[in-house]
Design an enzyme around this catalytic site. Sequence first.
Site, mmCIF file in Angstrom:
data_model
loop_
_atom_site.group_PDB
_atom_site.id
_atom_site.type_symbol
_atom_site.label_atom_id
_atom_site.label_comp_id
_atom_site.label_asym_id
_atom_site.label_seq_id
_atom_site.Cartn_x
_atom_site.Cartn_y
_atom_site.Cartn_z
ATOM 1 N N SER A 17 0.232 3.161 -29.290
ATOM 2 C CA SER A 17 -0.934 2.681 -28.701
ATOM 3 C C SER A 17 -0.369 1.434 -27.918
ATOM 4 O O SER A 17 0.087 0.463 -28.333
ATOM 5 C CB SER A 17 -2.057 1.962 -29.587
ATOM 6 O OG SER A 17 -2.955 1.378 -28.873
ATOM 7 N N HIS A 42 -1.277 6.350 -25.994
ATOM 8 C CA HIS A 42 -2.697 6.090 -26.448
ATOM 9 C C HIS A 42 -2.653 4.866 -25.615
ATOM 10 O O HIS A 42 -2.186 3.830 -25.747
ATOM 11 C CB HIS A 42 -2.693 5.824 -27.891
ATOM 12 C CG HIS A 42 -4.000 5.841 -28.137
ATOM 13 N ND1 HIS A 42 -4.876 7.027 -28.206
ATOM 14 C CD2 HIS A 42 -5.019 4.776 -28.279
ATOM 15 C CE1 HIS A 42 -5.873 6.706 -28.808
ATOM 16 N NE2 HIS A 42 -6.237 5.351 -28.682
ATOM 17 N N ASP A 44 -6.010 2.462 -24.846
ATOM 18 C CA ASP A 44 -7.444 2.046 -25.549
ATOM 19 C C ASP A 44 -8.127 1.244 -24.369
ATOM 20 O O ASP A 44 -7.504 0.091 -23.824
ATOM 21 C CB ASP A 44 -7.235 0.941 -26.552
ATOM 22 C CG ASP A 44 -6.985 1.739 -27.846
ATOM 23 O OD1 ASP A 44 -7.566 2.592 -28.097
ATOM 24 O OD2 ASP A 44 -5.803 1.215 -28.312
ATOM 25 N N MET A 46 -11.270 -0.911 -23.200
ATOM 26 C CA MET A 46 -12.423 -1.517 -23.718
ATOM 27 C C MET A 46 -13.309 -2.188 -22.675
ATOM 28 O O MET A 46 -12.710 -2.945 -21.859
ATOM 29 C CB MET A 46 -11.980 -2.731 -24.616
ATOM 30 C CG MET A 46 -10.978 -1.910 -25.823
ATOM 31 S SD MET A 46 -10.656 -3.316 -26.907
ATOM 32 C CE MET A 46 -9.171 -2.342 -27.753
ATOM 33 N N HIS A 75 -8.752 6.404 -24.453
ATOM 34 C CA HIS A 75 -9.650 6.296 -25.495
ATOM 35 C C HIS A 75 -10.708 5.241 -24.870
ATOM 36 O O HIS A 75 -10.471 4.396 -24.743
ATOM 37 C CB HIS A 75 -9.165 5.663 -26.859
ATOM 38 C CG HIS A 75 -10.139 5.390 -27.859
ATOM 39 N ND1 HIS A 75 -9.953 4.591 -29.096
ATOM 40 C CD2 HIS A 75 -11.439 5.966 -27.912
ATOM 41 C CE1 HIS A 75 -10.862 4.620 -29.821
ATOM 42 N NE2 HIS A 75 -12.044 5.287 -28.974
ATOM 43 N N MET A 77 -13.571 3.000 -25.147
ATOM 44 C CA MET A 77 -14.320 2.519 -25.959
ATOM 45 C C MET A 77 -15.373 1.544 -25.265
ATOM 46 O O MET A 77 -15.405 0.535 -25.014
ATOM 47 C CB MET A 77 -13.626 1.406 -26.849
ATOM 48 C CG MET A 77 -12.939 2.264 -28.186
ATOM 49 S SD MET A 77 -11.873 1.061 -29.008
ATOM 50 C CE MET A 77 -10.454 1.355 -28.106
ATOM 51 N N MET A 146 -11.923 6.856 -36.306
ATOM 52 C CA MET A 146 -11.504 5.452 -36.264
ATOM 53 C C MET A 146 -11.510 5.154 -37.726
ATOM 54 O O MET A 146 -12.322 5.162 -38.559
ATOM 55 C CB MET A 146 -12.405 4.575 -35.602
ATOM 56 C CG MET A 146 -12.347 4.860 -34.083
ATOM 57 S SD MET A 146 -10.896 4.380 -33.249
ATOM 58 C CE MET A 146 -10.590 2.748 -33.700
ATOM 59 N N ASP A 184 -6.927 6.615 -35.983
ATOM 60 C CA ASP A 184 -6.625 5.399 -35.141
ATOM 61 C C ASP A 184 -6.805 4.264 -36.042
ATOM 62 O O ASP A 184 -8.107 4.229 -36.426
ATOM 63 C CB ASP A 184 -6.896 5.350 -33.733
ATOM 64 C CG ASP A 184 -6.705 4.053 -33.147
ATOM 65 O OD1 ASP A 184 -5.893 3.264 -33.443
ATOM 66 O OD2 ASP A 184 -7.075 4.154 -32.075
#
Length: 229
Positions: A17, A42, A44, A46, A75, A77, A146, A184
């Site tokens: 990540s 990966h 993330d 947000m 991913h 979020m 998660m 994750d």
Amino acid sequence: MTSKIAPANGKICIAPSLLSADLWQLGEEVRRVEKAGADWLHVDVMDGHFVPNLSFGPAFVRSLKGKTVLPLDVHLMVQQPLQFIKPFAQAGADLLTVHAEAEGRITDILAHIHALGIKAGVSIKPDTDPHVLQAIIGQVDLILVMSVYPGFGGQSFLPQSLGRIEQVRSLIRTCGHPVWLEVDGGINAQTAGPVIRAGADALVAGNAIFSAADPVHALNQIRQAAPDI
């Protein structure tokens, strides 16, 4: 646009990540995990609404595309994923994972991702009943469980996640097509073995790799945590 992420086939994949990487040295960090045998990267994303944090945008993904051979596992979020899908697809994401808890009809969101020629995943938070996946499992290429509450890196693995991973693996066995089961949160050399035995075949690890004195050694320790699987 064609995704570089192959169908799940029993191989254990490790996706470092980048949320935990040293962004000042991002190129070198990526090269090190490539050489160590990482399978995906990966990313993330947000939005400060779905989770109380902000992170990477499409420009970050675009900066990676073409400079790494690794597929980009993105991913989302975010509260309103439909606003983000096309920009991240155009930036070069190979897989886009959205949350079952986000706004919008999840079936429409997954169809939109596939229409752009990339893999589609769905994620569930630690408090979400895995059975919400039953109605949509036929539309997904990946399920992300998660094992911490999303929003911040460096959290400890929630032990109750093992039962949830087993539940999701049971759902996948009955769905009729290969689906990656990614986990994750708090993944390291100690938690990787139990997580894989519970049914995971893709592991996201951030802090355990990038905060280690030797990230290459740390990644290899995770891969070797369950040599009999």
